[in-house]
Every structure is written in structure tokens, then in C-alpha cells.
Design a protein around this motif. Structure first.
Motif, short mmCIF file in Angstrom:
data_model
loop_
_atom_site.label_atom_id
_atom_site.label_comp_id
_atom_site.label_asym_id
_atom_site.label_seq_id
_atom_site.Cartn_x
_atom_site.Cartn_y
_atom_site.Cartn_z
N ARG A 4 0.84 -1.20 0.00
CA ARG A 4 0.00 0.00 0.00
C ARG A 4 0.87 1.25 0.00
NH1 ARG A 4 0.03 2.78 4.60
NH2 ARG A 4 0.24 1.75 6.62
N LEU A 5 0.21 2.38 -0.28
CA LEU A 5 0.91 3.66 -0.24
C LEU A 5 1.29 3.99 1.20
CD1 LEU A 5 -1.36 5.78 -2.61
CD2 LEU A 5 0.71 4.51 -3.18
N ALA A 6 2.45 4.51 1.37
CA ALA A 6 2.92 4.92 2.70
C ALA A 6 2.18 6.19 3.12
CB ALA A 6 4.42 5.18 2.67
N THR A 7 1.95 6.31 4.42
CA THR A 7 1.32 7.50 4.98
C THR A 7 2.19 8.04 6.10
OG1 THR A 7 0.08 6.40 6.73
CG2 THR A 7 -0.95 6.45 4.54
N GLN A 8 1.79 9.17 6.64
CA GLN A 8 2.53 9.77 7.75
C GLN A 8 2.55 8.87 8.97
OE1 GLN A 8 0.14 13.27 7.54
NE2 GLN A 8 1.83 14.50 6.73
N PHE A 9 1.59 7.97 9.09
CA PHE A 9 1.54 7.06 10.23
C PHE A 9 2.60 5.96 10.14
CE2 PHE A 9 -2.77 8.77 9.77
CZ PHE A 9 -2.88 9.41 10.99
N ASP A 10 3.23 5.83 8.98
CA ASP A 10 4.26 4.81 8.76
C ASP A 10 5.66 5.35 8.97
OD1 ASP A 10 2.26 2.92 7.87
OD2 ASP A 10 2.20 4.07 6.00
N GLY A 42 2.21 13.48 -6.02
CA GLY A 42 2.31 13.38 -7.47
C GLY A 42 3.74 13.36 -7.97
N PHE A 43 4.66 13.90 -7.19
CA PHE A 43 6.07 13.89 -7.56
C PHE A 43 6.86 12.89 -6.75
CE2 PHE A 43 4.72 17.98 -9.13
CZ PHE A 43 5.35 18.04 -10.36
N TRP A 44 6.37 12.52 -5.58
CA TRP A 44 7.04 11.57 -4.69
C TRP A 44 5.99 10.60 -4.18
CZ3 TRP A 44 12.27 12.35 -3.71
CH2 TRP A 44 12.79 13.60 -4.05
N GLN A 45 6.34 9.33 -4.07
CA GLN A 45 5.41 8.35 -3.50
C GLN A 45 6.18 7.24 -2.83
OE1 GLN A 45 1.79 8.54 -3.51
NE2 GLN A 45 2.47 7.22 -1.84
N GLY A 46 5.75 6.87 -1.64
CA GLY A 46 6.33 5.76 -0.92
C GLY A 46 5.37 4.59 -0.91
N PHE A 47 5.91 3.37 -0.95
CA PHE A 47 5.12 2.14 -0.92
C PHE A 47 5.66 1.25 0.19
CE2 PHE A 47 5.04 3.78 -5.17
CZ PHE A 47 3.72 3.63 -5.56
N LEU A 48 4.76 0.61 0.93
CA LEU A 48 5.16 -0.30 2.00
C LEU A 48 4.59 -1.68 1.75
CD1 LEU A 48 4.61 1.89 5.17
CD2 LEU A 48 6.77 1.26 4.13
N ALA A 49 5.38 -2.69 2.12
CA ALA A 49 4.93 -4.09 2.04
C ALA A 49 4.71 -4.57 3.47
CB ALA A 49 5.99 -4.95 1.36
#
Length: 145
Positions: A4-10, A42-49
Motif C-alpha cells: 500500500r501507499l505509505a502515509t505519515q503514520f508509517d 504526485g512527484f514523490w510516492q512511498g510504498f510499503l509491504a
């Protein structure tokens, strides 16, 4: 395995990954790097497994105006790709990269570039790409999958 997309909670896990990958960077440098992902959507995106019992991998993407070896602009670039040691060779890295590919394909800043990118990589087979995601040739990245 959930990606999923990373959020500030991660933030805590994200920081832990970056500290393992870049131990010479200070805590504040890592904090600034991570904040880009929340202040420049839109310019940066983090993904977490997420695996059994917690987070097991991270991938950071950026849209850049340019990238070494490419004449294209803009281009999606994998900035950070990390899988916890105990979860490597299980497809985690591949699943993270596939999620990043989907993000890049849907990003309006990159959609127009897909044909030009294919042409560039036809001429430069030493790189592997999927719609502008630069990474090492397949045999060199197997340890992350």
C-alpha cells in the motif's frame, strides 16, 4: 502480502529502513527526505509491504525532470528499494516494484512519455525498465525478490 501507499503514520518504519540503507545520513536528513513524500504529492510516492506481523519492505519513487542516461523528461525513478533481510527471495521486492509501476502508469506527468521510454530502452538493453522505472538488470536484483 499487502502493498500500500505509505502515509505519515508509517514514519517510524520508513525511518528505520532509511537508517539501515543510509547510515551516514543524520536523523534530520532522513526526516527531510521523508517529508518530501507528503508535501509534494504526485512527484514523490512511498510504498510499503506488510507481511505477517508487520512491515517488511519499502520502495520510494520520484518524478524527476531528468535522470542520468536518459534524454527524457519527466521520468519516474526508483529512489529507494528495501526489503527486510528475513523476507527477501519471497517476491516482496517484485510486488513493491509492480505497485510502483502502476503508480507511474497512472501518473499524468508520465503517460505521454511511455513510447519515448520504450525507444530509449530498446537502444540501451543494459537497463531494465517498466514505463520509466530504472533499475538494475534482472540478474542483479534477484536478491531483493
Amino acid at each position: 502480502m499487502n502493498i500500500r501507499l505509505a502515509t505519515q503514520f508509517d514514519f517510524e518504519y520508513w525511518l528505520k529502513c532509511r537508517q539501515q540503507l543510509f547510515p551516514s545520513k543524520s536523523h534530520s536528513e532522513h526526516m527531510l527526505d521523508i517529508q518530501h513524500y507528503f508535501y509534494c504529492p504526485g512527484f514523490w510516492q512511498g510504498f510499503l509491504a506488510e507481511g505477517n506481523g508487520g512491515w517488511v519492505g519499502l520502495l520510494e519513487m520520484a518524478i524527476r525532470d531528468s535522470f542520468e542516461g536518459s534524454t527524457l523528461s519527466p521520468v519516474a525513478v526508483c529512489e529507494v528499494w528495501f526489503v527486510d533481510e528475513g523476507h527477501r527471495q519471497q517476491g516482496t521486492g517484485k510486488k513493491l516494484m509492480m505497485a510502483a509501476e502502476q503508480w507511474a502508469k497512472a501518473n499524468p506527468k508520465l503517460v505521454e512519455e511511455s513510447n519515448a521510454l520504450k525507444s530509449f530502452f530498446d537502444e540501451h538493453p543494459e537497463y531494465e525498465t517498466r514505463l520509466g522505472l530504472f533499475d538494475k538488470p534482472e540478474e542483479q536484483i534477484q536478491k531483493f525478490m
